[in-house]
Motif scaffolding. Sequence first.
Motif, mmCIF file in Angstrom:
data_model
loop_
_atom_site.group_PDB
_atom_site.id
_atom_site.type_symbol
_atom_site.label_atom_id
_atom_site.label_comp_id
_atom_site.label_asym_id
_atom_site.label_seq_id
_atom_site.Cartn_x
_atom_site.Cartn_y
_atom_site.Cartn_z
ATOM 1 N N VAL A 44 4.768 -7.382 15.732
ATOM 2 C CA VAL A 44 5.612 -7.990 14.689
ATOM 3 C C VAL A 44 5.198 -7.485 13.309
ATOM 4 O O VAL A 44 6.040 -7.164 12.466
ATOM 5 N N SER A 45 3.910 -7.367 13.079
ATOM 6 C CA SER A 45 3.407 -6.878 11.794
ATOM 7 C C SER A 45 3.874 -5.454 11.529
ATOM 8 O O SER A 45 4.297 -5.117 10.413
ATOM 9 N N THR A 46 3.824 -4.619 12.553
ATOM 10 C CA THR A 46 4.268 -3.231 12.411
ATOM 11 C C THR A 46 5.746 -3.157 12.053
ATOM 12 O O THR A 46 6.151 -2.423 11.134
ATOM 13 N N LEU A 47 6.554 -3.921 12.773
ATOM 14 C CA LEU A 47 7.993 -3.902 12.513
ATOM 15 C C LEU A 47 8.320 -4.427 11.122
ATOM 16 O O LEU A 47 9.217 -3.904 10.444
ATOM 17 N N LYS A 48 7.597 -5.440 10.667
ATOM 18 C CA LYS A 48 7.837 -5.978 9.323
ATOM 19 C C LYS A 48 7.456 -4.960 8.258
ATOM 20 O O LYS A 48 8.174 -4.773 7.274
ATOM 21 N N LEU A 49 6.309 -4.306 8.457
ATOM 22 C CA LEU A 49 5.887 -3.286 7.492
ATOM 23 C C LEU A 49 6.914 -2.163 7.387
ATOM 24 O O LEU A 49 7.260 -1.715 6.283
ATOM 25 N N GLU A 50 7.394 -1.717 8.534
ATOM 26 C CA GLU A 50 8.333 -0.601 8.521
ATOM 27 C C GLU A 50 9.703 -1.017 7.986
ATOM 28 O O GLU A 50 10.348 -0.251 7.273
ATOM 29 N N SER A 51 10.138 -2.231 8.320
ATOM 30 C CA SER A 51 11.426 -2.696 7.794
ATOM 31 C C SER A 51 11.362 -2.895 6.279
ATOM 32 O O SER A 51 12.318 -2.574 5.561
ATOM 33 N N ASP A 52 10.222 -3.377 5.785
ATOM 34 C CA ASP A 52 10.048 -3.528 4.339
ATOM 35 C C ASP A 52 10.064 -2.168 3.644
ATOM 36 O O ASP A 52 10.617 -2.019 2.549
ATOM 37 N N ALA A 53 9.454 -1.183 4.303
ATOM 38 C CA ALA A 53 9.427 0.170 3.730
ATOM 39 C C ALA A 53 10.834 0.750 3.631
ATOM 40 O O ALA A 53 11.189 1.379 2.619
ATOM 41 N N ILE A 54 11.639 0.527 4.660
ATOM 42 C CA ILE A 54 13.020 1.016 4.631
ATOM 43 C C ILE A 54 13.808 0.317 3.538
ATOM 44 O O ILE A 54 14.547 0.951 2.771
ATOM 45 N N SER A 66 8.583 7.520 -0.431
ATOM 46 C CA SER A 66 7.215 7.017 -0.494
ATOM 47 C C SER A 66 7.108 5.610 0.101
ATOM 48 O O SER A 66 8.063 4.842 0.067
ATOM 49 N N VAL A 67 5.941 5.303 0.656
ATOM 50 C CA VAL A 67 5.662 3.983 1.231
ATOM 51 C C VAL A 67 4.329 3.487 0.688
ATOM 52 O O VAL A 67 3.476 4.280 0.277
ATOM 53 N N SER A 68 4.151 2.182 0.703
ATOM 54 C CA SER A 68 2.914 1.603 0.159
ATOM 55 C C SER A 68 1.739 1.791 1.095
ATOM 56 O O SER A 68 0.606 1.987 0.658
ATOM 57 N N LYS A 69 1.997 1.742 2.403
ATOM 58 C CA LYS A 69 0.934 1.929 3.386
ATOM 59 C C LYS A 69 1.528 2.248 4.750
ATOM 60 O O LYS A 69 2.693 1.948 5.011
ATOM 61 N N GLU A 70 0.709 2.851 5.598
ATOM 62 C CA GLU A 70 1.114 3.110 6.972
ATOM 63 C C GLU A 70 0.926 1.847 7.803
ATOM 64 O O GLU A 70 0.111 0.987 7.469
#
Length: 321
Positions: free
Chosen positions: A12-22, A143-147
């Motif tokens: 869930v954390s991974t998906l949230k990070l990536e969706s926020d990045a998009i 650009s993204v804030s973090k991987e």
Amino acid sequence: MKSKKYIIESAVSTLKLESDAILNLTNHINDDFVNVVQAILNSKGRVIVTGIGKSAIIAQKIVATFNSTGTPAIFMHAADAVHGDLGMIQRDDIVMCLSKSGNTPEIKLLAPLLKQSNNLLIGMLGQIDSDLAKQADFILNASVSKEACPHNLAPTTSTTAQLAMGDALAICLLESRDFNTNDFAKYHPGGSLGKRLYLKAGDLALKNEKPSILPNAAVKDVIIEISKNRLGAVVVTENNQILGIITDGDIRRMLENHTNIENITAADLMNTNPKQIDKDELALLALEIIKANNITQLLVTNSGMYYGLIHMHDLLQEGII
């Protein structure tokens, strides 16, 4: 072994990070993005998309999407470019280079060489102050804030951002070209996707027999005709005009309700308002009609006259369902 709770929370954390990045990419849709779209639309050449490592893999996907939506594109691996593949770039081509850092050795070597040939250079970048950014004519900021990687090392969020930016670019180009479903079908003739876009109801009907019977036919003849053609139905016609349809379900209901069937004719059994579709309509529409009316057979017409019959199994066999 990590617990079930840990695994779910990590995913869930991974998906949230990536969706926020998009979502954050919406802040980077600027004049450069517009200029890139307009430059590609006005170009007489192709889009050469290049990258190294994981960015190269994303570049290949962008090329595939471009080609399937009307924008001619070619993938060029950044490492191979300096060993002869630069020869694939023609005078009117536009080059788009994907790189998170914009500072890898291969990219730093490649960028000046691309500029020497006077081709327009687009940088899809994670760092807008990089060497590639300084060489690029236009910058697509990915650009993204973090991987998503807990060590902030493995390309995860950054490649997702590149992929999404490429999709945004492809769709803008598609819509600007008024690329429609007929165009899409031209580029996707194979598989179920292509069939959904070009296969006609008449194409399916021609693969079947054309079962028909006169309205005064006896029940025995009706049953024989239905059994012979293996479509579960027969169409009642006169001079090729449709009078009705009789299905195997109609036969079963007749046998349940009548003990003496000697004087029953096709006209007594038929449904006089059968669902129909013109032969030039898409098979996909035939599927929608069949599903909406909870039927398994559908009449196909040509200028209102009987053309043929299709069964739900035909759609299944062709991969439309």
